[in-house]
Write a protein that holds these residues in place. Structure first.
Motif, mmCIF file in Angstrom:
data_model
loop_
_atom_site.group_PDB
_atom_site.id
_atom_site.type_symbol
_atom_site.label_atom_id
_atom_site.label_comp_id
_atom_site.label_asym_id
_atom_site.label_seq_id
_atom_site.Cartn_x
_atom_site.Cartn_y
_atom_site.Cartn_z
ATOM 1 N N ASP A 223 0.837 -1.204 0.000
ATOM 2 C CA ASP A 223 0.000 0.000 0.000
ATOM 3 C C ASP A 223 0.873 1.257 0.000
ATOM 4 O OD1 ASP A 223 -1.794 2.031 0.375
ATOM 5 O OD2 ASP A 223 -2.756 1.171 2.153
ATOM 6 N N SER A 225 -0.031 4.256 0.064
ATOM 7 C CA SER A 225 -0.678 5.396 0.722
ATOM 8 C C SER A 225 -0.419 5.428 2.223
ATOM 9 C CB SER A 225 -2.187 5.355 0.467
ATOM 10 O OG SER A 225 -2.799 4.258 1.126
ATOM 11 N N LYS A 227 1.464 6.290 5.464
ATOM 12 C CA LYS A 227 2.413 7.320 5.875
ATOM 13 C C LYS A 227 3.194 6.860 7.096
ATOM 14 C CE LYS A 227 -0.443 11.167 4.191
ATOM 15 N NZ LYS A 227 -1.094 12.455 4.537
ATOM 16 N N LEU A 233 4.828 9.752 2.791
ATOM 17 C CA LEU A 233 4.499 8.616 1.943
ATOM 18 C C LEU A 233 5.785 8.024 1.366
ATOM 19 C CD1 LEU A 233 1.573 10.263 -0.066
ATOM 20 C CD2 LEU A 233 1.324 8.393 1.592
ATOM 21 N N ARG A 248 2.999 6.834 -7.570
ATOM 22 C CA ARG A 248 1.793 7.634 -7.794
ATOM 23 C C ARG A 248 0.782 6.885 -8.636
ATOM 24 N NH1 ARG A 248 5.521 11.993 -7.904
ATOM 25 N NH2 ARG A 248 5.753 11.838 -10.182
ATOM 26 N N THR A 251 -0.981 4.707 -6.362
ATOM 27 C CA THR A 251 -1.739 5.453 -5.356
ATOM 28 C C THR A 251 -3.014 6.034 -5.948
ATOM 29 O OG1 THR A 251 0.339 6.079 -4.273
ATOM 30 C CG2 THR A 251 -1.616 7.313 -3.645
#
Length: 255
Positions: A223, A225, A227, A233, A248, A251
């Motif tokens: 994943d 996304s 943090k 990220l 990206r 994401t």
């Protein structure tokens, strides 16, 4: 401009001798020279001896190694001759009285700058006896056979963590061991596990710029996304534009 009487070959030979002489002198400068100067010398020594930096970026926790790698990488296509000239000039600046003394020592104990100076800039890992190694040691050194054996025999948990909350998958990604990453994933390693700083294996692979491992993790369901504890990220901890772009893509919302 006045021309030199020596031939190009002799000029090159003379510069090479000055360079080797300067390298000998560095051994005695390690304890007193500023760290930025040692880094400067390291980069030019590598450029002169190896050429343009084409080695992988060191692991996430190897801060000194990353600093050295960056200094070398920043030299780009600098020629061997320029690297040697700048190296010699820097050593002469640091040790203006040492030139005459060095010729007496040459040949008796040459330095490769991978010795004294590197040990000052780089934290070597402690040497561990084979019988004292654990699953993390085998993971760090990419001993796939031993890791596989331990997991198959269930003498080690694939998701066990070290004192900093790092799992085996964190270490494999940190070191760039792609085959080991695949092995751990096939043994149900938690692909999104977070260390004590909130960082996932994807953070590690991204920061170390191991693009193939980043792609492997993403395809396996990592994943991008998530943090870390500082709100970063995986795409924000890498300097690679291609890795950022890849992250990206995964994401971005589908549909």
């Amino acid at each position: 401009m006045a021309s030199r009487s020596s031939s190009p070959d002799s000029d090159g030979s003379e510069l090479q001798e000055e360079f080797e002489s300067a390298a000998d002198r560095v051994r005695e400068l390690v304890q007193t020279a500023p760290r930025d100067k040692l880094l400067y010398l390291y980069a030019r020594y590598k450029q002169a001896k190896v050429g343009k930096c084409d080695t992988p970026k060191p692991g996430f926790f190897d801060f000194e190694g990353q600093r050295k790698w960056t200094a070398w990488k920043d030299l780009g296509d600098m020629s061997k001759e320029q690297a040697m000239q700048e190296y010699v000039s820097c050593v002469n600046e640091l040790d203006p009285e040492g030139s005459a003394k060095c010729s007496e020592r040459r040949g008796s104990h040459k330095t490769t700058f991978g010795g004294a100076a590197v040990s000052c800039l780089y934290q070597e890992e402690e040497t561990i006896r084979e019988e004292d190694k654990n699953i993390f040691d085998f993971c760090r050194e990419n001993n796939i056979e031993q890791v596989s054996r331990a997991l198959s025999a269930k003498t080690a948990d694939v998701n066990t963590k070290d004192e900093e909350g790092r799992a085996l998958l964190h270490w494999a990604c940190d070191r760039g061991h792609k085959e080991l990453v695949s092995l751990l994933l096939s043994n149900n390693a938690d692909i999104n596990c977070q260390d004590d700083e909130g960082q996932t294996p994807l953070h590690y692979a991204s920061a170390c710029e191991f693009a193939e491992i980043v792609e492997l993790l993403l395809e396996a369901g990592a994943d991008p996304s998530i943090k870390d504890s500082e709100g970063s990220l995986p795409e924000e901890v890498t300097e690679s534009s291609s890795i950022s772009s890849l992250l990206r893509q995964y994401t971005a919302p589908k549909g």
